[in-house]
Design an enzyme around this catalytic site. Sequence first.
Site, PDB file in Angstrom:
ATOM      1  N   ARG A  17       9.676   5.205   6.030  1.00  0.00           N
ATOM      2  CA  ARG A  17      10.508   6.061   6.658  1.00  0.00           C
ATOM      3  C   ARG A  17       9.484   6.807   7.758  1.00  0.00           C
ATOM      4  O   ARG A  17      10.000   7.440   8.659  1.00  0.00           O
ATOM      5  CB  ARG A  17      11.136   6.948   5.886  1.00  0.00           C
ATOM      6  CG  ARG A  17      12.361   6.611   5.229  1.00  0.00           C
ATOM      7  CD  ARG A  17      12.804   7.598   4.057  1.00  0.00           C
ATOM      8  NE  ARG A  17      12.281   7.410   2.834  1.00  0.00           N
ATOM      9  CZ  ARG A  17      12.435   8.283   1.743  1.00  0.00           C
ATOM     10  NH1 ARG A  17      13.220   9.352   1.775  1.00  0.00           N
ATOM     11  NH2 ARG A  17      11.544   7.988   0.845  1.00  0.00           N
ATOM     12  N   GLN A  75      -2.822  -3.516  -5.636  1.00  0.00           N
ATOM     13  CA  GLN A  75      -1.533  -3.914  -6.011  1.00  0.00           C
ATOM     14  C   GLN A  75      -0.792  -4.743  -4.892  1.00  0.00           C
ATOM     15  O   GLN A  75      -0.553  -4.456  -3.914  1.00  0.00           O
ATOM     16  CB  GLN A  75      -0.335  -2.755  -6.474  1.00  0.00           C
ATOM     17  CG  GLN A  75       0.909  -3.340  -6.939  1.00  0.00           C
ATOM     18  CD  GLN A  75       1.926  -1.866  -7.004  1.00  0.00           C
ATOM     19  OE1 GLN A  75       1.715  -1.013  -5.911  1.00  0.00           O
ATOM     20  NE2 GLN A  75       3.101  -1.909  -7.571  1.00  0.00           N
ATOM     21  N   GLY A  80       7.438  -1.134  -7.840  1.00  0.00           N
ATOM     22  CA  GLY A  80       7.659  -0.014  -8.679  1.00  0.00           C
ATOM     23  C   GLY A  80       6.373   0.701  -9.202  1.00  0.00           C
ATOM     24  O   GLY A  80       5.393   0.329  -9.180  1.00  0.00           O
ATOM     25  N   GLU A 157      16.878   8.256 -11.806  1.00  0.00           N
ATOM     26  CA  GLU A 157      16.699   8.228 -10.057  1.00  0.00           C
ATOM     27  C   GLU A 157      17.963   8.626  -9.572  1.00  0.00           C
ATOM     28  O   GLU A 157      19.079   8.263 -10.180  1.00  0.00           O
ATOM     29  CB  GLU A 157      16.050   7.029  -9.921  1.00  0.00           C
ATOM     30  CG  GLU A 157      14.402   6.804 -10.319  1.00  0.00           C
ATOM     31  CD  GLU A 157      13.668   7.793  -9.881  1.00  0.00           C
ATOM     32  OE1 GLU A 157      13.719   8.133  -8.684  1.00  0.00           O
ATOM     33  OE2 GLU A 157      12.916   8.449 -10.646  1.00  0.00           O
TER      34      GLU A 157
HETATM   35  C1  UD1 Z   1       9.219   8.848  -7.495  1.00  0.00           C
HETATM   36  C2  UD1 Z   1       9.922   9.200  -8.923  1.00  0.00           C
HETATM   37  C3  UD1 Z   1      11.084  10.258  -9.055  1.00  0.00           C
HETATM   38  C4  UD1 Z   1      10.348  11.419  -8.319  1.00  0.00           C
HETATM   39  C5  UD1 Z   1       9.842  11.144  -7.076  1.00  0.00           C
HETATM   40  C6  UD1 Z   1       8.867  12.485  -6.517  1.00  0.00           C
HETATM   41  C7  UD1 Z   1       9.846   6.771  -9.879  1.00  0.00           C
HETATM   42  C8  UD1 Z   1      10.526   5.703 -10.355  1.00  0.00           C
HETATM   43  N1  UD1 Z   1      10.579   8.067  -9.369  1.00  0.00           N
HETATM   44  O1  UD1 Z   1      10.269   8.611  -6.665  1.00  0.00           O
HETATM   45  O2  UD1 Z   1      11.219  10.638 -10.206  1.00  0.00           O
HETATM   46  O3  UD1 Z   1      11.459  12.649  -8.235  1.00  0.00           O
HETATM   47  O4  UD1 Z   1       8.831  10.266  -6.925  1.00  0.00           O
HETATM   48  O5  UD1 Z   1       8.485  12.477  -5.209  1.00  0.00           O
HETATM   49  O6  UD1 Z   1       8.571   6.934 -10.151  1.00  0.00           O
HETATM   50  N2  UD1 Z   1       4.012   3.229  -4.975  1.00  0.00           N
HETATM   51  C9  UD1 Z   1       3.049   2.337  -5.307  1.00  0.00           C
HETATM   52  N3  UD1 Z   1       3.462   1.013  -5.612  1.00  0.00           N
HETATM   53  C10 UD1 Z   1       4.983   0.852  -5.902  1.00  0.00           C
HETATM   54  C11 UD1 Z   1       5.803   1.892  -5.697  1.00  0.00           C
HETATM   55  C12 UD1 Z   1       5.317   2.962  -5.410  1.00  0.00           C
HETATM   56  O7  UD1 Z   1       1.943   2.337  -5.014  1.00  0.00           O
HETATM   57  O8  UD1 Z   1       5.079  -0.552  -6.329  1.00  0.00           O
HETATM   58  C13 UD1 Z   1       3.577   4.531  -4.500  1.00  0.00           C
HETATM   59  C14 UD1 Z   1       4.343   4.729  -3.186  1.00  0.00           C
HETATM   60  O9  UD1 Z   1       3.239   4.491  -2.489  1.00  0.00           O
HETATM   61  C15 UD1 Z   1       4.183   6.422  -3.253  1.00  0.00           C
HETATM   62  C16 UD1 Z   1       4.439   6.643  -4.962  1.00  0.00           C
HETATM   63  O10 UD1 Z   1       4.186   5.589  -5.426  1.00  0.00           O
HETATM   64  O11 UD1 Z   1       3.065   6.968  -3.016  1.00  0.00           O
HETATM   65  C17 UD1 Z   1       5.989   7.085  -4.960  1.00  0.00           C
HETATM   66  O12 UD1 Z   1       6.716   5.805  -5.086  1.00  0.00           O
HETATM   67  P1  UD1 Z   1       8.243   6.193  -4.293  1.00  0.00           P
HETATM   68  O13 UD1 Z   1       8.814   4.575  -4.212  1.00  0.00           O
HETATM   69  O14 UD1 Z   1       8.013   6.982  -3.065  1.00  0.00           O
HETATM   70  O15 UD1 Z   1       8.932   6.888  -5.371  1.00  0.00           O
HETATM   71  P2  UD1 Z   1      10.203   7.778  -5.421  1.00  0.00           P
HETATM   72  O16 UD1 Z   1      11.260   7.198  -4.790  1.00  0.00           O
HETATM   73  O17 UD1 Z   1       9.533   9.024  -4.115  1.00  0.00           O
HETATM   74 CA    CA Z   2       8.267   9.460  -2.578  1.00  0.00          CA
END
Ligand code: UD1
Ligand code: CA
Length: 459
Positions: A17, A75, A80, A157
């Site tokens: 985004r 990764q 996720g 979520e």
């Molecule tokens: C996540 C939480 C949500 C919380 C929110 C707060 C989960 C499933 N949900 O959602 O409950 O309210 O954060 O901001 O965790 N990332 C990785 N590898 C991946 C996926 C994500 O490194 O495979 C990292 C992203 O770069 C990011 C962080 O993890 O920094 C969070 O991931 P994101 O997909 O943004 O989770 P949210 O949908 O924000």
């Molecule tokens: Ca986020």
Amino acid sequence: MKKGLSALILAAGKGTRFKSDKIKVLHPLMGKSMLQWVVDSIQKLGPDRIHIVVGYQKDLVQESLTGQNIDFVFQKKQLGTAHAVLAAHAALKKEADRDLLIMNGDLPLIRGETLKPLLRNHREKGNSLTFLTTDLDDPTGFGRVMLSEDKIFRIIEEKDATPAQRKEKEINVGIYLFRIKDLLKGLSQVSNKNKKGEYYLTDMIEILSRNGRKVGKYKTRNTEEIVGVNDRYELARAIDVLRLRKIKSLTERGVTVYDPGSTWIDHDVKVGRDTVIYPSVILEGESVIGSHCTLYPYVHMIDTRVGKRVKLLSSSMIEQSVIQDDARVGPFTHLRPNTIIRQGAKVGNFVEMKNTDFGRHSKAGHLSYLGDADIQEDVNIGAGTITCNYDGARKSRTKIESGAFIGSGTELVAPVKIGKRAYVGAGSTITKDVSPEALAVSRSRQQEKPDWAKRKRKK
Ligand code: UD1
Ligand code: CA
């Protein structure tokens, strides 16, 4: 024995985004990357080790943190948040007897002061997992904290929530404390059967509870800090929070800031007490300003050291320079890199300097360019003096010894030296060294033709 602590930052995602060519966590806020803010907050807990999960632009991310003793795990595909933690499995296995703080990389506003009570609570309660929550008036986008029928915590979520569940105002911040041993055991039980088809770390809350482990939540009231930065508008708002935090901390140390709304002071800048900062001042990089200085409007400074009681007048641009005590600079002065303005010197309107050492109590009041020059103390530089320091191929230095007087409109063709207390007549082009105490003039003599104008009119 004190229990060990590790930290794991999730930073593998691109941050779609942001619509940027650069990974989201490397965007700067007040002179420091988003990820560096997170690392610095975590450092306040004194962890034994920090791991960062990297993926997108991993080389750039690693480079940005060189020399900070951080362990990077890769990764490959972002499947996720639980999958991201799994990438660190091998590293974490060696630290199985520690606690682990897991945190999303896009939370630059979190302060160490907010993390500390979470850690304390986790340890006092003897939990396997403690997750940070807060109440939000508008919880849109966050995972909601729920209790199942048999009174077990779970996170739903946004995408998986029913309209009724979406009304819940308590949200999951994305910061967790785990007992590493229990985390590693439970991770294999996480599935990806949800709307996004991702492995959610949040599922661990229910999994550990059902495995008979103690799970608790810790609620913080510091909601301002938990706002994740997902797009550039949220970035702008986060910058605003950090900007005001910096200004507040300076005012608490005795700095006057007349208009916090228009003042920009980078995180690493230091300002001494009783210094007064007028509206629309920008101080960047690693600038250090002493006490009792006054910075008038539109001063823009980068990586500069300023002494005490210095006055910086309006609309001056100052880069990588040094200004000593009691000096006065501006208005409309441009100091380019490697310039030293020594004690009590005065530099004024439309004067540009570069790589120049300007001596104690010397003056350059108006319209001059002084580049690659060594100017000793008590020198007077007349209006419109220019050092001709560049011949198209080479740069050469100009040296002006103490007490010399350079008349207005002088060109000093470098390399050239003006001796002690020498005078240069106004309008001279100086190409040869001038001896101490001498007067040098190099301009054609003035002629006068009587009645020339009268005759011209008669023609
Ligand atoms: C996540 C939480 C949500 C919380 C929110 C707060 C989960 C499933 N949900 O959602 O409950 O309210 O954060 O901001 O965790 N990332 C990785 N590898 C991946 C996926 C994500 O490194 O495979 C990292 C992203 O770069 C990011 C962080 O993890 O920094 C969070 O991931 P994101 O997909 O943004 O989770 P949210 O949908 O924000
Ligand atoms: Ca986020």
